[in-house]
Structure formats: structure tokens, C-alpha cells
Design a protein around this motif. Sequence first.
Motif, PDB file in Angstrom:
ATOM      1  N   SER A   1      28.571   9.712 -20.854  1.00  0.00           N
ATOM      2  CA  SER A   1      28.338   8.284 -20.605  1.00  0.00           C
ATOM      3  C   SER A   1      28.072   8.002 -19.134  1.00  0.00           C
ATOM      4  O   SER A   1      27.381   7.060 -18.791  1.00  0.00           O
ATOM      5  CB  SER A   1      29.557   7.478 -21.039  1.00  0.00           C
ATOM      6  OG  SER A   1      29.865   7.768 -22.374  1.00  0.00           O
TER       7      SER A   1
ATOM      8  N   HIS B   1      19.385   3.100 -28.637  1.00  0.00           N
ATOM      9  CA  HIS B   1      19.255   1.787 -27.983  1.00  0.00           C
ATOM     10  C   HIS B   1      19.680   1.772 -26.518  1.00  0.00           C
ATOM     11  O   HIS B   1      20.044   0.739 -25.994  1.00  0.00           O
ATOM     12  CB  HIS B   1      20.098   0.771 -28.760  1.00  0.00           C
ATOM     13  CG  HIS B   1      21.516   1.229 -28.991  1.00  0.00           C
ATOM     14  ND1 HIS B   1      21.913   1.880 -30.142  1.00  0.00           N
ATOM     15  CD2 HIS B   1      22.610   1.162 -28.206  1.00  0.00           C
ATOM     16  CE1 HIS B   1      23.197   2.176 -30.047  1.00  0.00           C
ATOM     17  NE2 HIS B   1      23.645   1.750 -28.879  1.00  0.00           N
ATOM     18  N   LYS B   2      19.674   2.923 -25.874  1.00  0.00           N
ATOM     19  CA  LYS B   2      20.078   2.922 -24.456  1.00  0.00           C
ATOM     20  C   LYS B   2      18.806   3.142 -23.628  1.00  0.00           C
ATOM     21  O   LYS B   2      18.046   2.199 -23.487  1.00  0.00           O
ATOM     22  CB  LYS B   2      21.169   3.948 -24.219  1.00  0.00           C
ATOM     23  CG  LYS B   2      22.442   3.683 -25.082  1.00  0.00           C
ATOM     24  CD  LYS B   2      23.541   4.650 -24.743  1.00  0.00           C
ATOM     25  CE  LYS B   2      24.616   4.737 -25.801  1.00  0.00           C
ATOM     26  NZ  LYS B   2      25.488   3.575 -25.870  1.00  0.00           N
TER      27      LYS B   2
ATOM     28  N   SER C   1      25.441   4.645 -35.732  1.00  0.00           N
ATOM     29  CA  SER C   1      25.726   4.580 -34.288  1.00  0.00           C
ATOM     30  C   SER C   1      25.862   5.989 -33.735  1.00  0.00           C
ATOM     31  O   SER C   1      26.020   6.959 -34.492  1.00  0.00           O
ATOM     32  CB  SER C   1      27.004   3.784 -34.022  1.00  0.00           C
ATOM     33  OG  SER C   1      28.140   4.621 -34.105  1.00  0.00           O
ATOM     34  N   GLY C   2      25.822   6.068 -32.418  1.00  0.00           N
ATOM     35  CA  GLY C   2      25.938   7.376 -31.761  1.00  0.00           C
ATOM     36  C   GLY C   2      27.311   8.003 -31.963  1.00  0.00           C
ATOM     37  O   GLY C   2      27.419   9.219 -32.159  1.00  0.00           O
ATOM     38  N   ALA C   3      28.351   7.188 -31.916  1.00  0.00           N
ATOM     39  CA  ALA C   3      29.707   7.725 -32.085  1.00  0.00           C
ATOM     40  C   ALA C   3      29.869   8.307 -33.491  1.00  0.00           C
ATOM     41  O   ALA C   3      30.489   9.354 -33.684  1.00  0.00           O
ATOM     42  CB  ALA C   3      30.740   6.630 -31.834  1.00  0.00           C
TER      43      ALA C   3
ATOM     44  N   HIS D   1      22.773   8.492 -23.843  1.00  0.00           N
ATOM     45  CA  HIS D   1      22.266   7.767 -22.674  1.00  0.00           C
ATOM     46  C   HIS D   1      20.850   8.144 -22.297  1.00  0.00           C
ATOM     47  O   HIS D   1      20.094   7.293 -21.830  1.00  0.00           O
ATOM     48  CB  HIS D   1      23.204   7.978 -21.478  1.00  0.00           C
ATOM     49  CG  HIS D   1      24.195   6.873 -21.376  1.00  0.00           C
ATOM     50  ND1 HIS D   1      23.959   5.742 -20.641  1.00  0.00           N
ATOM     51  CD2 HIS D   1      25.396   6.704 -21.965  1.00  0.00           C
ATOM     52  CE1 HIS D   1      24.980   4.913 -20.766  1.00  0.00           C
ATOM     53  NE2 HIS D   1      25.879   5.474 -21.573  1.00  0.00           N
TER      54      HIS D   1
ATOM     55  N   SER E   1      24.095   1.344 -20.713  1.00  0.00           N
ATOM     56  CA  SER E   1      24.032   1.728 -22.131  1.00  0.00           C
ATOM     57  C   SER E   1      23.231   0.734 -22.969  1.00  0.00           C
ATOM     58  O   SER E   1      23.226   0.828 -24.192  1.00  0.00           O
ATOM     59  CB  SER E   1      25.450   1.812 -22.692  1.00  0.00           C
ATOM     60  OG  SER E   1      26.126   0.585 -22.462  1.00  0.00           O
TER      61      SER E   1
ATOM     62  N   PHE F   1      34.264  12.030 -27.749  1.00  0.00           N
ATOM     63  CA  PHE F   1      34.430  13.482 -27.523  1.00  0.00           C
ATOM     64  C   PHE F   1      35.908  13.877 -27.478  1.00  0.00           C
ATOM     65  O   PHE F   1      36.235  15.053 -27.364  1.00  0.00           O
ATOM     66  CB  PHE F   1      33.890  13.922 -26.157  1.00  0.00           C
ATOM     67  CG  PHE F   1      32.460  13.642 -25.848  1.00  0.00           C
ATOM     68  CD1 PHE F   1      31.598  13.081 -26.762  1.00  0.00           C
ATOM     69  CD2 PHE F   1      31.951  13.964 -24.591  1.00  0.00           C
ATOM     70  CE1 PHE F   1      30.277  12.843 -26.433  1.00  0.00           C
ATOM     71  CE2 PHE F   1      30.644  13.733 -24.261  1.00  0.00           C
ATOM     72  CZ  PHE F   1      29.795  13.164 -25.188  1.00  0.00           C
TER      73      PHE F   1
ATOM     74  N   SER G   1      22.328   7.657 -29.437  1.00  0.00           N
ATOM     75  CA  SER G   1      22.123   6.270 -29.839  1.00  0.00           C
ATOM     76  C   SER G   1      20.621   6.006 -29.679  1.00  0.00           C
ATOM     77  O   SER G   1      19.967   6.646 -28.860  1.00  0.00           O
ATOM     78  CB  SER G   1      22.855   5.301 -28.914  1.00  0.00           C
ATOM     79  OG  SER G   1      24.196   5.664 -28.746  1.00  0.00           O
TER      80      SER G   1
ATOM     81  N   ASP H   1      25.098  15.492 -26.582  1.00  0.00           N
ATOM     82  CA  ASP H   1      25.069  14.055 -26.854  1.00  0.00           C
ATOM     83  C   ASP H   1      24.097  13.394 -25.874  1.00  0.00           C
ATOM     84  O   ASP H   1      24.402  13.234 -24.688  1.00  0.00           O
ATOM     85  CB  ASP H   1      26.475  13.465 -26.702  1.00  0.00           C
ATOM     86  CG  ASP H   1      26.499  11.976 -27.021  1.00  0.00           C
ATOM     87  OD1 ASP H   1      25.444  11.321 -26.884  1.00  0.00           O
ATOM     88  OD2 ASP H   1      27.566  11.459 -27.379  1.00  0.00           O
TER      89      ASP H   1
END
Length: 436
Positions: A171, A225-226, A92-94, A199, A30, A124, A223, A196
Motif C-alpha cells: 500500500s 480502481h487505484k 475487491s482486492g482484499a 496500487h 488508492s 497480508f 484492485s 499484490d
Amino acid sequence: MAEDLARKIIELVRSQEEWRGRSTINLIASENIMSPLARALHISDFAHRYAEGDVWHREYQGAAYIDEVEDICLKLASEVFGAKYVDLRSISGALANLAVFFGLASPGDPIASLQVPCGGHISFREFGAAGCRGLVVHDIPFSHEDMNIDLEALSEVVEKAKPKIITLGGSLFLFPHPVKDISKIASEVGAYVHYDAAHVLGLIAGGCFQRPLEEGADIVTASTHKTFPGPQGGIVFTNREDVFSRVRPAIFPGLVSNHHLHRLPSLAVTLLEFKLFGKEYAKQVVRNAKALGKALYEDGFKVLCPHKEFTESHQIAVDVTRFGGGASAAKRLEEANIIVNKNLLPWDKVSMVESPSGIRIGSQEVTRYGMKEAEMERIAELISDVLRGRRPIEQVKSDVEKLRREFPSVHYCLNIEEYEEVVGFLSYALGIKLSE
Ligand SMILES: Cc1ncc(COP(=O)(O)O)c(C=O)c1O
């Protein structure tokens, strides 16, 4: 005292730079590293400011340059990710996922998503963002053997539960999800398909993974940044105006006030670099993951899905039960400066705090440093040395550091040395003279 503590903090940051930044083989799936130019631009006055609202229509004065940079970012993101509507204000992704849950569902509504051992992200689930929105979570059935969604069983779940949203992606994400088929199943009950891509964003943009919007997803979150090697942050994009108009207010003014503006110049540069080098990078990331999987498998490790060449993404998953389980394996590898994370596998009944049976390995960061298939074989051997206890840890650690030193610089990016003005800018921003 305060000065001493300040020196200690500087020392800690320097140690991080030396250890994680220069001396380890980082295989956390990640993470990634920004290019030098993107890193340099992360330190700027943007970090001190607010720019609530939309580009060119802010609630605050003083946003002229921020508007320009965010506008460039939005245009580049639209091009690189192939989407008409983009919002990059979720930090952020979340949080991007939470915005989707707020925009497209109401408390008490059902959704369907993968369980965490099958690759679902905590956001999720009922204990994460979906639960924060009061959603009722149904499990997406998953084939352990194929490490992918069981379509037939999903059809039944959807028919019964009638979810408002079907959340795909994850993930632990080895193979593209069957978005086309799922969007057909979703349309029968009027569910939105949310994908999503946290990743796999860099692989999607580099043309090496599925294109979720083209396959029928209604909205994508990620995100930045992965596998996409930008600054830490989130993004939402879609081609549906009606969907965008519901999710956008959930981001602002719903969940985000200040959208952490220092990300924007770095994100713009990373998008630019991705346009130039993204395809080549993404291709090598997947090749490297497959090569690493193959080398470990041939050495006797239980790499998941040998019948499918282990992976089509940047990740491989290895069942290390025989080697003491995920927690112990990850810890021993860390002692040799090989950084991976313990990971639940679909059949695990334990929680993350107990020992899951797997480790997850990502090839994206070592690829950024220019490593190719030959180095993946060397990494596999080093992993094997540690887990089989073939050589003293200190000896392996020294070889890991040697390998890392052979690849000191970031590839697939603009050459910072051609932008001398950056040194002047950094010195100006910090108010100090910078020397070698
Ligand atoms: C599938 C997935 N979605 C969302 C997230 C959360 O992203 P962030 O850390 O940017 O909030 C992660 C984090 O690893 C993830 O794996």
C-alpha cells in the motif's frame, strides 16, 4: 418523512459530487476517477442481476448480455495485463488476496509479507485476510533507507520459516520489488510468489513499472480502481494453469456468489481506454509523482528517498513529524480541500489510530484531470502554505478550488460526447427525461 429523507440523501450525494468530485485536489493514492463513459455505464440493469458461475456456463438464466460483456472484459484484461488466465469476479482486492490464501495455503501454513508500516496491506497480515485463513505470518525484512525489501535478510527468513506463499507489493509502494531475486529464493523452498498490484496495476499495464509475471511471480492480485482507473473491484491473473485452477474455486464458489455485475461494462470501457491511452497516462503519473516529490523536497520537506528520486510509482511519502505528525497534517490539508491520508512509516512504533509520522501522496487522480509537472509545483506550494501556516487556510482553499476548476475534465479516455446514445440509454434506464 420518507420523502424528506430521500431528498436529504440526494443532497448528500450532490454535496459529495461538488466537494470531493469538483472542489478538492485529491491525492489519496488508492483512489481514482472513472471516465465519463465508464461512469455512465455503471448505472444499468446489470446492477440488479446474478450470474453465478463461469462465462457462458451460468447457474442462472438471463445472462446472455452479461456473458458477452464479461467475455469482452476477460479478453481485454488478458491483453492489457499480459496474462493467460484472468478472473475478475472477486469484488475487491482484499478478497482477491483471501482467495489466493485459500487456494494456495492451508490453516497453520507460514507465509511471508511486509509489515504495515513498511507498506504491507492489512490483508497480508494476521489481523486481516491472512489471519482469516489461519496463516502464520512472518515479516519480510525491509530497508528503511531504500524503502525496499532486504534480500539477504529475506533469504534467511525464507530458509528458516519455509513459507508457502511470499506476498509482495503493498500500500506504501514507492519502488518495484525485486521479484526476480525473490522468485529464486522462493523456488528453493517451493513457495509461491504472490504479487499484490492493487496500487500499481495501471502503471504495470501502462509499461511504467515492473512486469511481475514476467519477472517470476506466480500470481497477481489487484484492485481495479487505484492507478488503474476502473470501477471498484478486484482481479486475479496468472500464466500458470495449475495455480489458476487452485485459486479460481476459492473465488467462486468459495468467496463470491454475485460478482457485482454493474462493474463489468465500466471495466470493459476502462480497459479499452487503457489500450488507447494507458501508456501516456502511466508515464505522466510517474513524472508527476517525481515532480511533486522534488518540489516538496526543495521546499525543505522530508520526502523519503531523495537519493532515489523519491519514487518510481504514483506515490511519495513525506515524514511530517515536524509539522505535528500525519494525522494533524492530513486534517489541516483537508481544511484547505487538499485530500491526503496519514500513513505509518517503516520506523513508526505507533498504531494508525495514534499519529503516524507520515503522509502518503498519490499523483494518479490529478494526472487524470490533465495536470502536469507545472501543476505539481503549484500543489507543492499549496501544501507548504498550509503546513507551514504561511497563509490563512481559507485563502489556500480558494486557490485549491481555482486550480481544480482549471482542470474540469477527465483525460486519457474516450470522449463521451461522441456517444450520444449514452444520454438515451441513461434516460431509458432511469425512466425519466434527462435535460441539461
Ligand atoms: C496493497 C493493497 N492490497 C489490497 C488492498 C485492498 O483493496 P480493496 O480495497 O480493493 O479491497 C489495498 C487497498 O488499498 C492495498 O493497498
